[in-house]
Motif scaffolding. Structure first.
Motif, PDB file in Angstrom:
ATOM      1  N   ARG A   6      -8.427  -3.898   3.098  1.00  0.00           N
ATOM      2  CA  ARG A   6      -7.137  -3.206   3.087  1.00  0.00           C
ATOM      3  C   ARG A   6      -6.711  -2.920   4.526  1.00  0.00           C
ATOM      4  NH1 ARG A   6      -6.465   2.055  -0.641  1.00  0.00           N
ATOM      5  NH2 ARG A   6      -7.983   2.836   0.862  1.00  0.00           N
ATOM      6  N   SER A  45       0.863  -1.179   0.000  1.00  0.00           N
ATOM      7  CA  SER A  45       0.000   0.000   0.000  1.00  0.00           C
ATOM      8  C   SER A  45       0.898   1.227   0.000  1.00  0.00           C
ATOM      9  CB  SER A  45      -0.917   0.014   1.223  1.00  0.00           C
ATOM     10  OG  SER A  45      -1.621   1.235   1.324  1.00  0.00           O
ATOM     11  N   THR A  56      -0.992  -6.209  -2.355  1.00  0.00           N
ATOM     12  CA  THR A  56      -2.180  -5.768  -1.621  1.00  0.00           C
ATOM     13  C   THR A  56      -3.072  -6.936  -1.240  1.00  0.00           C
ATOM     14  OG1 THR A  56      -2.107  -3.662  -2.823  1.00  0.00           O
ATOM     15  CG2 THR A  56      -4.153  -4.192  -1.690  1.00  0.00           C
TER      16      THR A  56
END
Length: 235
Positions: A155, A43, A133
């Motif tokens: 996330r 990220s 990710t």
């Protein structure tokens, strides 16, 4: 990291809360332990233990290096010497009212699916998504004719919460309700381990926000997604 964020909800500083908690294994930390960022390919976001502490900003600069780009989220005011490259108004939505529901057509996505996931992201542009990710949490997709046409996943993971992210549908398959189905399926996985869902969206993405609100998500906060350049100490 031994430093703690300031009192209040972990959603006020979700990147720090995640990197100092469930996502500690993905964290790169500053020498003073006052700033952290996700490892490359995971990220682009970084965070400060306390955005009002000038020492935390110094620690982030030391972590990232002089004259480098870094992304933060929230409502921070960078100190002198930091250049703001881009500031995107956003919304943070609380998903506790949303009902999760497993979907028989949804398939679990993993590292082997990353090339297809990156292709879909390039078409649908849901936001930052890197080669690693997928490691952050549960990612689910729907295939049609063997091709990945929609996906959603997790996330940031502050303690007790999980951010629904990378919600996207191939342009040729929009309008079929796939995004909503996958969101509910991911929410079911989040709820299954006792966490609560939340999400972020760009404020200008009104169609997506309308979908989220129709599902039960409620506005909690209006943060900014800010691209910064660290001070160039050579100047």
């Amino acid at each position: 990291m031994s430093a703690q964020f300031r009192p209040g909800s972990v959603l006020d500083n979700p990147v720090w809360a995640a990197l100092d908690g469930p996502h500690r294994g993905f964290a790169e930390t500053g020498p003073a332990g006052l700033a952290a960022r996700y490892a490359a390919g995971v990220s682009p976001f970084a965070a400060l233990c306390d955005p009002e502490d000038p020492h935390a900003w110094e620690d982030l600069a030391a972590l990232v290096g002089p004259g480098q780009e870094v992304w933060v989220t929230g409502l921070p005011t960078p100190p002198p010497g930091w250049e703001t490259l881009l500031s995107i108004p956003g919304v943070q939505l609380d998903g506790r009212p949303v009902r999760g529901k497993e979907d028989s057509e949804a398939v679990l996505l993993g590292p082997a699916d990353v090339p297809e996931m990156l292709e879909l992201v390039a078409l649908a542009k849901p936001g930052p998504f890197g080669e690693r990710t997928v490691e952050l949490g549960t990612y689910l997709g729907i295939r049609r004719g063997g091709r990945l046409v929609a996906m959603a996943g997790e996330r940031m993971r502050p303690p007790g919460w999980s951010e629904i992210s990378a919600v996207c549908t191939h342009p040729e398959h929009r309008g079929q309700g796939l995004a909503g189905r996958l969101i509910r399926a991911v929410v079911a996985a989040v709820e299954g381990r006792g966490d609560s869902p939340f999400l972020h969206a760009a404020a200008q993405n009104t169609s997506a926000i309308a979908l989220y609100e129709a599902m039960g998500f409620t506005l909690r906060r209006e943060p900014f997604f800010i691209g910064l350049r660290t001070p160039d100490t050579k100047a």
